[in-house]
Motif scaffolding. Structure first.
Motif, PDB file in Angstrom:
ATOM      1  N   GLU A   1       0.800  -1.328   0.157  1.00 59.22           N
ATOM      2  CA  GLU A   1      -0.027  -0.080   0.127  1.00 59.22           C
ATOM      3  C   GLU A   1       0.728   1.277   0.070  1.00 59.22           C
ATOM      4  OE1 GLU A   1      -3.158   0.031  -0.130  1.00 59.22           O
ATOM      5  OE2 GLU A   1      -3.561  -2.037   0.232  1.00 59.22           O
ATOM      6  N   THR A   2       2.269   1.137  -0.080  1.00 61.16           N
ATOM      7  CA  THR A   2       3.095   2.152   0.294  1.00 61.16           C
ATOM      8  C   THR A   2       3.528   2.640  -1.285  1.00 61.16           C
ATOM      9  OG1 THR A   2       3.859   1.510   2.469  1.00 61.16           O
ATOM     10  CG2 THR A   2       5.136   3.121   1.139  1.00 61.16           C
ATOM     11  N   ALA A   3       3.413   4.046  -1.576  1.00 62.05           N
ATOM     12  CA  ALA A   3       3.984   4.544  -2.705  1.00 62.05           C
ATOM     13  C   ALA A   3       5.412   4.585  -2.607  1.00 62.05           C
ATOM     14  CB  ALA A   3       3.442   5.828  -2.974  1.00 62.05           C
ATOM     15  N   ASP A   4       6.136   4.674  -3.829  1.00 63.06           N
ATOM     16  CA  ASP A   4       7.493   4.602  -3.977  1.00 63.06           C
ATOM     17  C   ASP A   4       8.037   4.830  -5.428  1.00 63.06           C
ATOM     18  OD1 ASP A   4      10.168   4.167  -3.339  1.00 63.06           O
ATOM     19  OD2 ASP A   4       9.992   1.922  -3.295  1.00 63.06           O
ATOM     20  N   GLY A   5       8.803   5.620  -5.526  1.00 63.93           N
ATOM     21  CA  GLY A   5       9.363   5.849  -6.671  1.00 63.93           C
ATOM     22  C   GLY A   5       8.917   7.153  -7.419  1.00 63.93           C
ATOM     23  N   SER A   6       9.495   7.549  -8.537  1.00 64.75           N
ATOM     24  CA  SER A   6       9.209   8.846  -9.019  1.00 64.75           C
ATOM     25  C   SER A   6       7.767   9.011  -9.676  1.00 64.75           C
ATOM     26  CB  SER A   6       9.715   9.052 -10.294  1.00 64.75           C
ATOM     27  OG  SER A   6       9.964   8.132 -11.317  1.00 64.75           O
TER      28      SER A   6
ATOM     29  N   ARG B   1       6.991   0.710 -13.932  1.00 66.80           N
ATOM     30  CA  ARG B   1       5.886   1.455 -13.502  1.00 66.80           C
ATOM     31  C   ARG B   1       5.731   2.431 -12.656  1.00 66.80           C
ATOM     32  NH1 ARG B   1       2.852  -4.146 -14.681  1.00 66.80           N
ATOM     33  NH2 ARG B   1       3.109  -4.395 -16.642  1.00 66.80           N
ATOM     34  N   MET B   2       6.562   2.142 -11.431  1.00 68.89           N
ATOM     35  CA  MET B   2       6.753   2.754 -10.306  1.00 68.89           C
ATOM     36  C   MET B   2       7.865   4.130 -10.171  1.00 68.89           C
ATOM     37  SD  MET B   2       5.794  -0.144  -7.334  1.00 68.89           S
ATOM     38  CE  MET B   2       5.993   0.876  -6.009  1.00 68.89           C
ATOM     39  N   GLY B   3       8.799   3.602 -11.208  1.00 70.32           N
ATOM     40  CA  GLY B   3      10.016   4.561 -11.270  1.00 70.32           C
ATOM     41  C   GLY B   3      10.927   4.409  -9.756  1.00 70.32           C
ATOM     42  N   ALA B   4      10.763   3.253  -9.538  1.00 70.68           N
ATOM     43  CA  ALA B   4      11.722   2.909  -8.299  1.00 70.68           C
ATOM     44  C   ALA B   4      12.455   2.188  -8.431  1.00 70.68           C
ATOM     45  CB  ALA B   4      10.439   2.302  -7.248  1.00 70.68           C
TER      46      ALA B   4
ATOM     47  N   SER C   1      -1.832   0.708  -6.431  1.00 73.55           N
ATOM     48  CA  SER C   1      -2.164   1.875  -7.429  1.00 73.55           C
ATOM     49  C   SER C   1      -2.640   0.970  -9.046  1.00 73.55           C
ATOM     50  CB  SER C   1      -1.140   2.795  -7.850  1.00 73.55           C
ATOM     51  OG  SER C   1      -0.785   3.395  -6.552  1.00 73.55           O
ATOM     52  N   CYS C   2      -1.964  -0.136  -9.367  1.00 78.62           N
ATOM     53  CA  CYS C   2      -2.290  -0.619 -10.218  1.00 78.62           C
ATOM     54  C   CYS C   2      -3.139  -2.012  -9.968  1.00 78.62           C
ATOM     55  CB  CYS C   2      -1.115  -1.085 -10.915  1.00 78.62           C
ATOM     56  SG  CYS C   2      -0.127   0.340 -11.765  1.00 78.62           S
TER      57      CYS C   2
END
Length: 284
Positions: free
Chosen positions: A90-95, A141-144, A102-103
């Protein structure tokens, strides 16, 4: 070509094996693995292509004390990692400011994935493992940053996603573009390497049910990975186990994520077709 750490004379190898492997002390037991009221299939008739008559989960070779840990999700030490991964999901990460959710929304949307891995990936023109798929999501997809193969977050996430397939039968593709990789994995499985001049089959096909040193040999099925090993005091990947086996026979192991280990993973997974996914399993 497999790297070999050295060779012993044939007589020396025979003597060493005789000293390491004792007569069968415990064949697979008849216990049933029931988790949260669900019967998890731990033995099935071997497919026609198998050199074995019957295939068994490694759970059936463990002590009652170890077995009981896996039968209760509250007692299963692998669920500490699963809970941690649920937060990471559930934690957002990356650019891109995205999380896994999210997906994919709920992780249960990935039910069935673990049962068919490794599977052919057109994008890379080779089989993809769970780790490969996770890192593609992170980088593309996350830019991480990609996670390391044995990084805590990676192993935790593979456990969480694999759990969604628990109880589903292992059923990976073996034909088509996977056929060449299956043959490569089979060759690795039966090739003797290292100072002990042993192959995977020497333990897990020829001697399952026997004791080697203090360990009770199973058929080496991987339907429970990532697995919580009491020896490791934590979760570990399939490739970590492969690496450990090669080191035990004093061979130079391949790297985690290498084509060799991916081919071996695919072949070994095919040997367990029909067994239920058990992740996270508990082993010695």
């Amino acid at each position: 070509m497999i790297k070999v750490g050295g060779i012993f004379a044939a007589v020396g190898i025979a003597a060493m094996l005789a000293s390491l492997v004792s007569p069968a002390l415990a064949d697979p037991d008849n216990n049933q693995l029931i988790i949260e009221g669900e019967l998890i299939v731990t033995d099935v008739a071997a497919p026609d292509s198998s050199p074995l008559d019957h295939i068994y989960s490694g759970w059936r070779f463990r002590s009652p004390e170890t077995q009981s840990l896996q039968m209760d999700d509250f007692e299963n030490p692998g669920f500490v990692a699963v809970d941690a991964a649920a937060e990471t999901w559930e934690t957002a990460d990356g650019s891109e400011g995205k999380s896994c959710a999210s997906c994919h929304e709920d992780v249960s949307s990935l039910a069935g994935l673990r049962a068919e891995l490794p599977k052919w990936d057109e994008a890379t023109n080779k089989p993809a493992t769970m780790e490969n798929l996770i890192n593609r999501c992170r980088t593309d997809r996350m830019g991480a940053e990609a996670w390391g193969w044995e990084q805590k977050e990676m192993v935790n996430m593979t456990a969480l996603i694999s759990l969604q397939s628990r109880g589903m039968p292992v059923n990976i593709q073996t034909d088509g573009p996977m056929a060449e990789w299956m043959e490569k994995g089979k060759d690795l499985y039966y090739t003797r390497v290292g100072q002990l001049n042993m192959s995977c089959s020497n333990c897990h096909e020829d001697n399952y049910g026997n004791q080697i040193r203090s360990d009770h040999l199973s058929q080496g099925q991987i339907n429970g990975f990532p697995v919580y090993r009491l020896k490791w005091a934590g979760l570990g990947s399939i490739h970590r186990r492969f690496k450990g086996c090669m080191e035990n026979i004093r061979a130079t192991p391949f790297k985690r994520g290498s084509d060799e280990f991916i081919a071996l993973e695919a072949y070994v997974a095919s040997r367990g077709a029909g067994l239920a996914v058990e992740t996270p399993s508990v082993r010695n």
